[in-house]
Design a protein around this motif. Structure first.
Motif, PDB file in Angstrom:
ATOM      1  N   LEU A   1      18.766  13.317  -6.498  1.00 16.00           N
ATOM      2  CA  LEU A   1      19.506  13.722  -7.694  1.00 16.00           C
ATOM      3  C   LEU A   1      18.937  15.010  -8.277  1.00 16.00           C
ATOM      4  CD1 LEU A   1      21.708  13.270  -9.782  1.00 16.00           C
ATOM      5  CD2 LEU A   1      20.170  11.705 -10.976  1.00 16.00           C
TER       6      LEU A   1
ATOM      7  N   CYS B   1      25.740   7.677  -6.818  1.00 15.09           N
ATOM      8  CA  CYS B   1      25.109   7.816  -5.514  1.00 15.09           C
ATOM      9  C   CYS B   1      26.000   7.064  -4.532  1.00 15.09           C
ATOM     10  CB  CYS B   1      23.684   7.260  -5.525  1.00 15.09           C
ATOM     11  SG  CYS B   1      22.682   7.917  -4.171  1.00 15.09           S
TER      12      CYS B   1
ATOM     13  N   CYS C   1      21.820   7.055   0.183  1.00 17.15           N
ATOM     14  CA  CYS C   1      23.031   7.449  -0.528  1.00 17.15           C
ATOM     15  C   CYS C   1      22.954   8.925  -0.912  1.00 17.15           C
ATOM     16  CB  CYS C   1      23.262   6.562  -1.752  1.00 17.15           C
ATOM     17  SG  CYS C   1      21.993   6.690  -3.024  1.00 17.15           S
TER      18      CYS C   1
ATOM     19  N   TRP D   1      23.948  11.769  -3.874  1.00 17.47           N
ATOM     20  CA  TRP D   1      24.285  11.932  -5.277  1.00 17.47           C
ATOM     21  C   TRP D   1      25.382  12.969  -5.448  1.00 17.47           C
ATOM     22  CZ3 TRP D   1      22.810   8.702  -8.961  1.00 17.47           C
ATOM     23  CH2 TRP D   1      21.695   7.900  -8.726  1.00 17.47           C
TER      24      TRP D   1
END
Length: 125
Positions: A34, A88, A97, A99
């Motif tokens: 992120l 995500c 995952c 973001w």
């Protein structure tokens, strides 16, 4: 006057025959981190500029790349920071995952393991 009409149609024909260009949707860019996603969006300003940067093989991609809607399996996590929401997205073939800005691929998908919420009809329990 009749001789002018075919000339006008011949000259304007190609312009009339071409379909209107559809609005191109910007690519969806996702990052495994992120922090890297926020940094990339802050540096470039939007997804189209980020995609252009990621297309450059010499650029630092920060672990980011383009995401196709077909590869998304669901939302693995969600967070809100400084008034901006992020999802995500779980992707096929990987456990990591990616973001993205919340809602980047249209309406929010249900999280992994959760059923989609169906709105109740009024008057029914």
């Amino acid at each position: 006057m009749r001789a002018v009409l075919p000339l006008i149609l011949c000259l304007a024909g190609p312009a009339l025959a071409q379909p209107a260009t559809a609005k191109k949707t910007p690519p969806v860019i996702g990052c495994a981190s992120l922090a890297n996603y926020r940094l990339l969006m802050r540096q470039t300003g939007d997804a189209a500029a980020a995609a252009a940067l990621l297309a450059d093989p010499k650029a630092d991609h920060l672990g980011c790349g383009a995401i196709t809607p077909e590869s998304v399996t669901g939302i693995s996590d969600h967070v809100a920071l400084d008034g901006q929401a992020y999802d995500c997205l779980g992707l096929q073939g990987t456990g990591v995952c990616q973001w993205v800005t919340a809602g980047a691929l249209g309406p929010a998908a249900p999280r992994k393991g959760e059923a989609a919420k169906v709105p109740k009809e009024k008057g029914r329990p």
